[in-house]
Design a protein around this motif. Sequence first.
Motif, PDB file in Angstrom:
ATOM      1  N   PRO A 107       0.847  -1.202   0.000  1.00 39.98           N
ATOM      2  CA  PRO A 107       0.000   0.000   0.000  1.00 39.98           C
ATOM      3  C   PRO A 107       0.875   1.241   0.000  1.00 39.98           C
ATOM      4  CG  PRO A 107       0.047  -0.972   2.173  1.00 39.98           C
ATOM      5  CD  PRO A 107       0.758  -1.925   1.277  1.00 39.98           C
ATOM      6  N   ARG A 109      -3.026   2.659   6.470  1.00 41.92           N
ATOM      7  CA  ARG A 109      -3.675   3.308   7.602  1.00 41.92           C
ATOM      8  C   ARG A 109      -3.046   2.813   8.890  1.00 41.92           C
ATOM      9  NH1 ARG A 109      -9.164   0.911   7.028  1.00 41.92           N
ATOM     10  NH2 ARG A 109      -7.733  -0.731   6.411  1.00 41.92           N
ATOM     11  N   ARG A 110      -2.693   1.515   8.869  1.00 43.42           N
ATOM     12  CA  ARG A 110      -2.083   0.944  10.060  1.00 43.42           C
ATOM     13  C   ARG A 110      -1.137  -0.172   9.643  1.00 43.42           C
ATOM     14  NH1 ARG A 110      -5.096  -1.174  15.571  1.00 43.42           N
ATOM     15  NH2 ARG A 110      -3.532  -0.273  16.951  1.00 43.42           N
ATOM     16  N   ASN A 129       0.373   4.910  12.334  1.00 37.62           N
ATOM     17  CA  ASN A 129      -0.348   4.106  13.307  1.00 37.62           C
ATOM     18  C   ASN A 129       0.180   2.664  13.228  1.00 37.62           C
ATOM     19  OD1 ASN A 129      -2.248   2.747  14.833  1.00 37.62           O
ATOM     20  ND2 ASN A 129      -3.959   3.963  14.052  1.00 37.62           N
ATOM     21  N   VAL A 130       0.697   2.160  14.343  1.00 35.45           N
ATOM     22  CA  VAL A 130       1.385   0.871  14.336  1.00 35.45           C
ATOM     23  C   VAL A 130       0.773  -0.078  15.362  1.00 35.45           C
ATOM     24  CG1 VAL A 130       3.622  -0.258  14.679  1.00 35.45           C
ATOM     25  CG2 VAL A 130       3.526   2.033  13.679  1.00 35.45           C
ATOM     26  N   LEU A 131       0.635  -1.319  14.959  1.00 34.69           N
ATOM     27  CA  LEU A 131       0.200  -2.335  15.910  1.00 34.69           C
ATOM     28  C   LEU A 131       1.301  -3.395  15.993  1.00 34.69           C
ATOM     29  CD1 LEU A 131      -1.987  -3.578  17.723  1.00 34.69           C
ATOM     30  CD2 LEU A 131      -2.770  -4.847  15.714  1.00 34.69           C
ATOM     31  N   VAL A 141       2.524  -6.927  17.044  1.00 29.13           N
ATOM     32  CA  VAL A 141       1.974  -8.238  17.380  1.00 29.13           C
ATOM     33  C   VAL A 141       3.145  -9.055  17.941  1.00 29.13           C
ATOM     34  CG1 VAL A 141       0.729 -10.245  16.524  1.00 29.13           C
ATOM     35  CG2 VAL A 141       0.372  -8.004  15.452  1.00 29.13           C
ATOM     36  N   ALA A 180      -3.932 -13.946  13.313  1.00 23.32           N
ATOM     37  CA  ALA A 180      -4.588 -12.868  14.068  1.00 23.32           C
ATOM     38  C   ALA A 180      -4.626 -11.584  13.228  1.00 23.32           C
ATOM     39  CB  ALA A 180      -3.840 -12.623  15.374  1.00 23.32           C
ATOM     40  N   SER A 182      -4.603 -11.453  10.020  1.00 29.08           N
ATOM     41  CA  SER A 182      -5.525 -11.677   8.898  1.00 29.08           C
ATOM     42  C   SER A 182      -6.975 -11.426   9.296  1.00 29.08           C
ATOM     43  CB  SER A 182      -5.381 -13.115   8.388  1.00 29.08           C
ATOM     44  OG  SER A 182      -4.063 -13.328   7.945  1.00 29.08           O
ATOM     45  N   ARG A 183      -7.283 -11.651  10.563  1.00 33.14           N
ATOM     46  CA  ARG A 183      -8.663 -11.470  11.020  1.00 33.14           C
ATOM     47  C   ARG A 183      -9.057 -10.002  11.137  1.00 33.14           C
ATOM     48  NH1 ARG A 183      -7.384 -15.686  14.597  1.00 33.14           N
ATOM     49  NH2 ARG A 183      -6.929 -14.203  16.243  1.00 33.14           N
ATOM     50  N   ARG A 184      -8.051  -9.131  11.262  1.00 31.47           N
ATOM     51  CA  ARG A 184      -8.349  -7.728  11.541  1.00 31.47           C
ATOM     52  C   ARG A 184      -8.616  -6.951  10.258  1.00 31.47           C
ATOM     53  NH1 ARG A 184      -6.597  -6.371  16.863  1.00 31.47           N
ATOM     54  NH2 ARG A 184      -6.963  -4.241  16.252  1.00 31.47           N
ATOM     55  N   ALA A 185      -9.408  -5.905  10.397  1.00 32.62           N
ATOM     56  CA  ALA A 185      -9.752  -5.108   9.213  1.00 32.62           C
ATOM     57  C   ALA A 185      -9.064  -3.750   9.224  1.00 32.62           C
ATOM     58  CB  ALA A 185     -11.260  -4.907   9.149  1.00 32.62           C
ATOM     59  N   ASP A 186      -8.308  -3.463  10.280  1.00 30.70           N
ATOM     60  CA  ASP A 186      -7.749  -2.112  10.406  1.00 30.70           C
ATOM     61  C   ASP A 186      -6.317  -2.018   9.906  1.00 30.70           C
ATOM     62  OD1 ASP A 186      -6.811  -3.743  12.424  1.00 30.70           O
ATOM     63  OD2 ASP A 186      -6.748  -2.159  13.931  1.00 30.70           O
ATOM     64  N   ASP A 240      -3.216  -2.501   6.962  1.00 28.38           N
ATOM     65  CA  ASP A 240      -3.017  -2.456   5.510  1.00 28.38           C
ATOM     66  C   ASP A 240      -1.752  -3.175   5.063  1.00 28.38           C
ATOM     67  OD1 ASP A 240      -5.317  -1.165   4.872  1.00 28.38           O
ATOM     68  OD2 ASP A 240      -4.454   0.853   4.962  1.00 28.38           O
ATOM     69  N   ILE A 290      -3.710  -9.048   3.445  1.00 24.44           N
ATOM     70  CA  ILE A 290      -2.957  -7.810   3.160  1.00 24.44           C
ATOM     71  C   ILE A 290      -1.499  -8.158   2.878  1.00 24.44           C
ATOM     72  CG2 ILE A 290      -4.463  -6.262   4.461  1.00 24.44           C
ATOM     73  CD1 ILE A 290      -2.528  -6.520   6.802  1.00 24.44           C
ATOM     74  N   MET A 301     -15.275  -6.034   3.044  1.00 26.56           N
ATOM     75  CA  MET A 301     -14.579  -5.581   4.257  1.00 26.56           C
ATOM     76  C   MET A 301     -14.603  -4.071   4.384  1.00 26.56           C
ATOM     77  SD  MET A 301     -11.271  -7.685   5.333  1.00 26.56           S
ATOM     78  CE  MET A 301     -11.498  -8.707   6.752  1.00 26.56           C
ATOM     79  N   GLU A 339      -3.862   6.503  -2.144  1.00 29.81           N
ATOM     80  CA  GLU A 339      -3.247   6.402  -3.472  1.00 29.81           C
ATOM     81  C   GLU A 339      -4.280   6.473  -4.591  1.00 29.81           C
ATOM     82  OE1 GLU A 339      -3.091   4.157  -1.019  1.00 29.81           O
ATOM     83  OE2 GLU A 339      -2.758   2.131  -1.776  1.00 29.81           O
ATOM     84  N   GLU A 379      -3.074   9.549  12.646  1.00 30.23           N
ATOM     85  CA  GLU A 379      -2.884   9.839  14.060  1.00 30.23           C
ATOM     86  C   GLU A 379      -1.785   8.931  14.569  1.00 30.23           C
ATOM     87  OE1 GLU A 379      -5.505   9.056  18.079  1.00 30.23           O
ATOM     88  OE2 GLU A 379      -6.213   8.453  16.106  1.00 30.23           O
ATOM     89  N   LYS A 422       0.091   6.527  16.688  1.00 29.81           N
ATOM     90  CA  LYS A 422      -0.366   5.589  17.686  1.00 29.81           C
ATOM     91  C   LYS A 422       0.483   4.339  17.559  1.00 29.81           C
ATOM     92  CE  LYS A 422      -4.613   3.157  18.757  1.00 29.81           C
ATOM     93  NZ  LYS A 422      -5.910   2.836  18.186  1.00 29.81           N
ATOM     94  N   VAL A 423       1.044   3.893  18.657  1.00 26.56           N
ATOM     95  CA  VAL A 423       1.746   2.612  18.640  1.00 26.56           C
ATOM     96  C   VAL A 423       1.142   1.768  19.747  1.00 26.56           C
ATOM     97  CG1 VAL A 423       3.954   1.438  18.855  1.00 26.56           C
ATOM     98  CG2 VAL A 423       3.852   3.687  17.780  1.00 26.56           C
ATOM     99  N   ALA A 424       0.539   0.654  19.319  1.00 32.08           N
ATOM    100  CA  ALA A 424      -0.122  -0.206  20.297  1.00 32.08           C
ATOM    101  C   ALA A 424       0.451  -1.602  20.186  1.00 32.08           C
ATOM    102  CB  ALA A 424      -1.614  -0.232  20.038  1.00 32.08           C
ATOM    103  N   LEU A 447      -0.604  -5.705  20.505  1.00 30.72           N
ATOM    104  CA  LEU A 447      -1.766  -6.606  20.490  1.00 30.72           C
ATOM    105  C   LEU A 447      -1.688  -7.559  21.670  1.00 30.72           C
ATOM    106  CD1 LEU A 447      -4.247  -7.409  18.751  1.00 30.72           C
ATOM    107  CD2 LEU A 447      -2.783  -9.134  17.711  1.00 30.72           C
ATOM    108  N   ASP A 472      -7.382 -10.238  20.807  1.00 34.56           N
ATOM    109  CA  ASP A 472      -7.468  -9.094  19.894  1.00 34.56           C
ATOM    110  C   ASP A 472      -7.578  -7.744  20.594  1.00 34.56           C
ATOM    111  OD1 ASP A 472      -7.077 -10.641  17.755  1.00 34.56           O
ATOM    112  OD2 ASP A 472      -9.140 -10.652  17.039  1.00 34.56           O
TER     113      ASP A 472
END
Lengths: 462, 93
Positions: free
Chosen positions: A140, A144-145, A172-174, A176, A195, A197-201, A203, A234, B1, B10, B55, B57-59, B61, B65
């Motif tokens: 991408p 977005r994340r 924005n970072v997750l 895992v 896990a 793959s299950r998320r929609a947020d 990219d 993704i 989705m 893009e 925004e 953000k660093v989270a 998991l 979930d």
Amino acid sequence: MTPQASPALPAILTPSEIARRMREIAEGSIGRVWVEAEVSNYRKILRSGHAYFVLKDAQSQIKAALFAQAGGRLKFTLKDGLKVLAFGRVTVYEPQGEYQIVVEQVEPRGVGAAELALRELKEKLEKEGLFAAERKRPLPFLPRRVALVTSPTSAAVKDMLTVMERRFPRMNVLIVPVRVQGAGAAKELEAAMRAVSRRADLDVVILGRGGGSAEDLAAFNDEALARAIVDCPIPVISAVGHEIDVTIADLVADRRALTPSEAAEFATPVLADLEERLRELAGRARAALAEDVRNRRQRLDDLARSRGLARPRDLIERHRQRLDGLTPRLDGALRSFARRLRDRADALAPRLQAALRTRVDRARREAASLEPRLSPALRTSLARRRERLSGAAGRLEALSPLRVLARGYSMTRHGRTGEVLRRASQVAPGDLVRTTLERAEIVSKITEVRPVPPRDEQPKKE
Amino acid sequence: MAKDKEKKFEEHLQALEQSVSALEGGELGLEESLVAYEEGVGALKKCHEILDRAEKKVAILLKGDAEEPFENRKAADREKEERGKKGGGDIDF
């Protein structure tokens, strides 16, 4: 002396014969074997390309020769201290009378079975088309994340966050968290990919090894992990960070990065670049529209000047020119026409006069000749009318203002308006007045106006 | 989705680029040019909106979930904590 061997009499042999027999024995009874040993005293002859070394274990050793052709097939470099599994033919080098092994194949020890299994897995997945370039998805442009599947305690996490922070400060970072080596690491990696793959947020995913020993890549060669990467909806960037050994995770990932930092660069655009690009595009759009309008205006101007549109104006100009040419001619024609009319009139005038005179003369003569023939009554009436006429003329003369003036009266008019003065209000001191006498006119200036009160008469109205 | 509901950055950028190259191509009628320009401005606005909306953000998991902010503490400390809590529910940083 007979050549037959006798148990009593030992045979007499030459070194060559012993060497030959030893070779036959060695090749016949030992032959081609796998040898597990450590490499020692390794040296390669540059000129020939042959390599010579010693294969040894704790108790013993055997000289080894690796000829250039076999040596060229090796996938790794031999060096002292390396534990290897060598395959070759045990023989005797007759000139030296030394036994040795002529090595045909060498594998690093301890990899063999696992390596074989890995090769088989790679072949299988390749046949399924999982490494195919067509399967690779583009990353991408601006995720977005971003998911970081890695050890949260590693330097890799810090590196990736630093790179992303620098490139796109608001990313924005997750994270895992997973273990990337040791027992169960492969299972954790697979579970983490599922896990994600299950998320929609999310990219994009970075699968990073970050830290861990350089050798232990086993978790990244796991089939279940490979399938989890393939199934991920993704794009996945692998950052396993080992240049020489490409893992299956690297092969199935959509993009392979050599370091976690590089993976972070792949995943995040540079905000400043994006902003610059937007500015540039906006500028180009504005400029293009302005240019478009300018071109149209120019085209309009050009058309206005073109022959097509200019012709009517030309036509008008041409007509005007013709008109200008005609005007003097018209004037001349008019003048000569007028002159001709005048000439004709001039020519006719004397004749008209003559004709008129003749006509008047004849009328007079006719009147004179008719007079005597009027009846007496008519003649009396005529005479009476003549008398009345002259009497009326006399009275008319007596009524003439001039006759009044002759009697000493005069008439005064206002000098400016010419009004006949009848009332005091018509003049004021300083006005000029004109007084008319029978044979003179007097101009005088009023010095005073004195109204005379009316006598017994009623005020007359004009 | 849900992620496909809304156009991505893009795609807006691409729309903007198309508008610009259409305008620069000079093949459009005046009306079309104005439309292309308006579309370009719209796409530009969307791009800026997306950038502005980003925004930091660093989270991290957690199990089930769930997420929580990832604080950049010393790696070694976290590792100890993680090991200490092995098998005990959520990883706490």
